[in-house]
Design a protein around this motif. Structure first.
Motif, PDB file in Angstrom:
ATOM      1  N   THR A 156     -44.484   1.353 -27.989  1.00 35.05           N
ATOM      2  CA  THR A 156     -45.100   0.581 -26.904  1.00 35.05           C
ATOM      3  C   THR A 156     -44.321   0.770 -25.597  1.00 35.05           C
ATOM      4  N   SER A 157     -43.148   1.387 -25.675  1.00 35.48           N
ATOM      5  CA  SER A 157     -42.451   1.728 -24.430  1.00 35.48           C
ATOM      6  C   SER A 157     -43.107   2.985 -23.869  1.00 35.48           C
ATOM      7  N   GLN A 158     -42.899   3.230 -22.577  1.00 33.47           N
ATOM      8  CA  GLN A 158     -43.568   4.360 -21.933  1.00 33.47           C
ATOM      9  C   GLN A 158     -42.825   5.666 -22.190  1.00 33.47           C
ATOM     10  N   GLY A 159     -41.677   5.586 -22.879  1.00 26.45           N
ATOM     11  CA  GLY A 159     -41.004   6.811 -23.308  1.00 26.45           C
ATOM     12  C   GLY A 159     -39.928   7.300 -22.357  1.00 26.45           C
ATOM     13  N   ARG A 160     -39.495   8.514 -22.605  1.00 32.21           N
ATOM     14  CA  ARG A 160     -38.368   9.060 -21.835  1.00 32.21           C
ATOM     15  C   ARG A 160     -38.846  10.171 -20.900  1.00 32.21           C
ATOM     16  N   PRO A 161     -38.040  10.458 -19.851  1.00 29.85           N
ATOM     17  CA  PRO A 161     -38.477  11.408 -18.828  1.00 29.85           C
ATOM     18  C   PRO A 161     -38.730  12.814 -19.374  1.00 29.85           C
ATOM     19  N   LEU A 162     -39.705  13.457 -18.768  1.00 22.38           N
ATOM     20  CA  LEU A 162     -39.934  14.882 -19.004  1.00 22.38           C
ATOM     21  C   LEU A 162     -38.784  15.626 -18.330  1.00 22.38           C
ATOM     22  N   TYR A 163     -38.457  16.811 -18.826  1.00 26.87           N
ATOM     23  CA  TYR A 163     -37.507  17.642 -18.097  1.00 26.87           C
ATOM     24  C   TYR A 163     -38.063  17.828 -16.687  1.00 26.87           C
ATOM     25  N   GLY A 164     -37.236  17.642 -15.672  1.00 26.69           N
ATOM     26  CA  GLY A 164     -37.698  17.805 -14.289  1.00 26.69           C
ATOM     27  C   GLY A 164     -37.799  16.477 -13.554  1.00 26.69           C
ATOM     28  N   VAL A 165     -37.927  15.386 -14.316  1.00 23.55           N
ATOM     29  CA  VAL A 165     -38.056  14.069 -13.674  1.00 23.55           C
ATOM     30  C   VAL A 165     -36.743  13.313 -13.828  1.00 23.55           C
ATOM     31  N   ASP A 166     -36.209  12.865 -12.711  1.00 23.99           N
ATOM     32  CA  ASP A 166     -34.975  12.088 -12.739  1.00 23.99           C
ATOM     33  C   ASP A 166     -35.331  10.637 -12.375  1.00 23.99           C
ATOM     34  N   MET A 167     -34.623   9.694 -12.984  1.00 15.21           N
ATOM     35  CA  MET A 167     -34.963   8.291 -12.764  1.00 15.21           C
ATOM     36  C   MET A 167     -33.742   7.447 -12.455  1.00 15.21           C
ATOM     37  N   ARG A 168     -33.980   6.346 -11.761  1.00 16.92           N
ATOM     38  CA  ARG A 168     -32.958   5.293 -11.660  1.00 16.92           C
ATOM     39  C   ARG A 168     -33.674   3.967 -11.463  1.00 16.92           C
ATOM     40  N   ILE A 169     -32.989   2.873 -11.830  1.00 20.86           N
ATOM     41  CA  ILE A 169     -33.567   1.555 -11.551  1.00 20.86           C
ATOM     42  C   ILE A 169     -32.630   0.858 -10.562  1.00 20.86           C
ATOM     43  N   VAL A 170     -33.244   0.183  -9.599  1.00 19.88           N
ATOM     44  CA  VAL A 170     -32.433  -0.514  -8.595  1.00 19.88           C
ATOM     45  C   VAL A 170     -32.861  -1.982  -8.490  1.00 19.88           C
ATOM     46  N   ASP A 171     -31.908  -2.815  -8.098  1.00 22.75           N
ATOM     47  CA  ASP A 171     -32.240  -4.227  -7.891  1.00 22.75           C
ATOM     48  C   ASP A 171     -32.699  -4.437  -6.440  1.00 22.75           C
ATOM     49  N   ALA A 172     -32.967  -5.700  -6.098  1.00 16.45           N
ATOM     50  CA  ALA A 172     -33.528  -5.994  -4.775  1.00 16.45           C
ATOM     51  C   ALA A 172     -32.607  -5.517  -3.650  1.00 16.45           C
ATOM     52  N   ALA A 173     -31.294  -5.464  -3.905  1.00 11.47           N
ATOM     53  CA  ALA A 173     -30.345  -5.037  -2.873  1.00 11.47           C
ATOM     54  C   ALA A 173     -30.165  -3.528  -2.866  1.00 11.47           C
ATOM     55  N   GLY A 174     -30.853  -2.825  -3.770  1.00 11.22           N
ATOM     56  CA  GLY A 174     -30.744  -1.370  -3.801  1.00 11.22           C
ATOM     57  C   GLY A 174     -29.635  -0.865  -4.715  1.00 11.22           C
ATOM     58  N   ALA A 175     -28.941  -1.780  -5.419  1.00 12.17           N
ATOM     59  CA  ALA A 175     -27.857  -1.349  -6.315  1.00 12.17           C
ATOM     60  C   ALA A 175     -28.439  -0.912  -7.659  1.00 12.17           C
ATOM     61  N   GLU A 176     -27.813   0.091  -8.258  1.00  9.13           N
ATOM     62  CA  GLU A 176     -28.321   0.597  -9.538  1.00  9.13           C
ATOM     63  C   GLU A 176     -28.146  -0.413 -10.664  1.00  9.13           C
ATOM     64  N   VAL A 177     -29.140  -0.467 -11.540  1.00  7.42           N
ATOM     65  CA  VAL A 177     -29.156  -1.409 -12.655  1.00  7.42           C
ATOM     66  C   VAL A 177     -28.832  -0.639 -13.942  1.00  7.42           C
ATOM     67  N   ALA A 178     -28.122  -1.293 -14.844  1.00 14.93           N
ATOM     68  CA  ALA A 178     -27.681  -0.617 -16.074  1.00 14.93           C
ATOM     69  C   ALA A 178     -28.849  -0.243 -16.988  1.00 14.93           C
ATOM     70  N   TRP A 179     -28.661   0.851 -17.752  1.00 13.65           N
ATOM     71  CA  TRP A 179     -29.652   1.254 -18.745  1.00 13.65           C
ATOM     72  C   TRP A 179     -29.257   0.629 -20.080  1.00 13.65           C
ATOM     73  N   ASP A 180     -29.545  -0.666 -20.210  1.00  8.42           N
ATOM     74  CA  ASP A 180     -29.156  -1.362 -21.436  1.00  8.42           C
ATOM     75  C   ASP A 180     -30.379  -1.866 -22.203  1.00  8.42           C
ATOM     76  N   GLY A 181     -31.566  -1.502 -21.717  1.00 11.28           N
ATOM     77  CA  GLY A 181     -32.789  -1.931 -22.404  1.00 11.28           C
ATOM     78  C   GLY A 181     -33.174  -3.362 -22.089  1.00 11.28           C
TER      79      GLY A 181
END
Ligand code: ADP
Length: 544
Positions: A361-386
């Motif tokens: 039910t998760s949308q899965g992991r990136p295809l080769y070629g796609v880079d990702m990051r998650i940021v909070d409202a202040a623009g700081a990166e958020v941890a990949w902890d699920g």
């Protein structure tokens, strides 16, 4: 030191050349607007795409000028894909489900010179033609005899596609040696988040996206597949299927306008379709038909579900009941569209059935070629902890750098495209969408995932469709309201549905109420239109 390898541009003409040469007799089957079934193959697609390119030359359509289509999935649309882009013009696929005023706006904004349309859209053409003076030629995708005289009188410069092609030379067309960064096609976002904006794909982005889409953990398409794109060719190039299929030499089966469960079932069954791609609302119809038939279409092995979240109940029905493997995928018009796909890793073999389903039910992991990051409202990166959530940003060779003539600055932030999706990512890179940022429900300062709430409702046997939206609340700011369409003949009350949530989500996530409705509004791409739904609810509640 430079490498000593040949330099060849990645061009769309290269795809059709490859398909015609090495898979020339592989079939392209189309259920037509005319009602019959038409059979072509990759060699004929090239031949007719070349005639079309000669025709555009004769009309003086310049390199880079736009040729629009208003058409269902079919072989003529495929010929336009290759003839227009291959010859250096830009294919502009218009979504016919938009309002005619919006269509006219888009055609004028894109400065389309030619517009080719299926006869089922003749009324739209009659309405928009007077508003689109820049269009010099209108091409009806039909035989000359099928062209009504009345339409010819109403639309100046109109002619039939077949008559036009018949006039053209059958001599091979010399595809131009374009720069791979030149524009090849364009698609307007469906406007669920405001005015439509134009995404302008290049030959390079299209070919690289097609190659990544073909990878085993994405579509895994091959020359042994027959693929039926339910996703329309007027929406993000049918998720790249017309290009990926050419690249791998797959048979393609086009459904035309008949997208109901019974029609899809019959076509898939008779044409031995092994693979299909579409949005969840389409699969509801097909699954219902499979239930009636008591079987799956005989060769159907895999489906790609994307565009909206695939409910767990849907994944389960495909896999456990019918033995059809589901690949859940995520993307956006701005990403050509594929960004992630959910396929297992070796380590997931030890998970039990429920855990595997949960992961799917998760949308899965990136295809080769796609880079990702998650940021909070202040623009700081958020941890990949699920668990931690923030806005998803992406970058890569098939991700948009800027909209075409939007009059706004580029949306990129430090080179990253902000998707507007609120997500978490786990340490293995599996991304889970909580919501689109404009749809999130913020209750007491915490987020509630409308997608999770909808998923639970969809697994109830009496529920045909469910949507969860925020309603204002004096104490908590917002609380979730569940909107439900019951299955025909099914009976279920609010209390029973709310009790169904117990133990499935945190207590404070359980919606405050259920509103039963006849229908939930869907947008031009088959997704739930939450803006409209919220308006309707407001009307309902003020009436009550
Ligand atoms: P628009 O943005 O105009 O609605 P798109 O088709 O480009 O049209 O929509 C992209 C959005 O659709 C994504 O940003 C995301 O919110 C949603 N989406 C796409 N695939 C999924 C999915 N598998 N699960 C949940 N949401 C999805």
């Amino acid at each position: 030191m430079m490498g000593l390898m040949q330099q060849h541009s990645l061009l769309i003409s290269g795809l059709i050349e490859f398909a015609a040469r090495f898979h020339g007799d592989t079939e392209i089957v189309s259920r037509r607007v005319e009602g019959d079934r038409h059979r072509s193959n990759w060699a004929q697609v090239r031949r007719r795409a070349m005639r079309l390119a000669h025709g555009l030359d004769a009309w003086g359509v310049e390199r880079g000028e736009r040729v629009a289509t208003l058409a269902w999935n079919g072989y003529r649309h495929l010929e336009l894909y290759y003839g227009v882009s291959g010859s250096g013009r830009v294919l502009h696929t218009v979504n016919p489900r938009l309002h005619p005023d919006q269509i006219a706006w888009i055609v004028n904004h894109a400065q389309d010179r030619v517009l080719a349309f299926d006869m089922s859209f003749a009324p739209i053409i009659q309405a928009v033609a007077p508003q689109c003076p820049g269009v010099r030629r209108w091409v009806a995708l039909c035989d000359a005899e099928a062209l009504p005289a009345e339409l010819e009188r109403a639309v100046p410069g109109l002619l039939s596609y077949e008559a036009w092609l018949a006039e053209q030379s059958d001599a091979p067309y010399a595809w131009p040696a374009l720069d791979e960064s030149e524009a090849s096609s364009m698609c307007y976002t469906s406007g669920t988040t405001g005015n439509p904006k134009a995404v302008l794909y290049s030959h390079r982005s299209t070919v690289l996206h097609a190659m990544a889409a073909a990878l085993p953990d994405v579509t895994g398409l091959s020359a042994r597949d027959a693929v039926l794109p339910v996703v329309p060719m007027f929406h993000v190039n049918a998720w790249g299927v017309p290009y990926t299929a050419a690249m791998v030499g797959a048979k393609v089966v086009f459904p035309g306008p008949a997208l109901d469960g019974a029609s899809l079932f019959e076509l898939m069954d008779q044409e031995d379709v092994s693979y299909s791609a579409g949005v969840p609302t389409v699969w509801l119809g097909l699954l219902a038909r499979m239930q009636q038939e008591g079987r799956r279409p005989r060769s159907l092995a895999r489906v790609l579900i994307g565009g909206s979240a695939a409910p767990m109940a849907m994944i389960q029905a495909f896999q456990d009941t019918w033995g059809v493997e589901v690949r859940h995928a995520w993307g956006m018009t701005e990403m050509s569209p594929l960004g992630t796909a959910c396929a297992f890793k070796t380590k997931h073999a030890s998970l039990d059935a429920q855990q595997r389903l949960q992961l799917q039910t998760s949308q899965g992991r990136p295809l080769y070629g796609v880079d990702m990051r998650i940021v909070d409202a202040a623009g700081a990166e958020v941890a990949w902890d699920g668990r931690s959530i923030g806005e998803l940003q992406v970058r890569g060779p098939w991700v948009l750098a800027d909209y075409y003539q939007s009059g706004q600055p580029s949306p990129l932030r430090d080179g990253w495209f902000p998707t507007g999706d609120v997500v978490s990512i786990d340490p293995d890179g599996y991304m889970r969408i909580v919501d689109r940022s404009k749809d999130v429900i913020k209750s007491g300062g915490e987020w509630i995932s409308s997608i999770d709430i909808e998923n639970v409702a969809m697994s109830h046997p009496a529920v045909a469709m469910a949507a969860c939206v925020a309603v204002p609340h004096p104490k908590w700011d917002e609380r979730p309201l569940l909107v439900v369409v019951r299955k025909p003949g099914a009976e279920v009350e609010a209390r029973e549905l709310l009790a169904f949530y117990e133990g499935k989500v945190a207590k404070w996530w359980i919606p405050d109420d259920v509103q039963f409705v006849e229908a939930i509004p869907l947008g031009a791409t088959g997704k739930i239109l939450k803006t409209r739904l919220r308006e309707q609810l407001l009307e309902l509640r003020t009436q009550a």
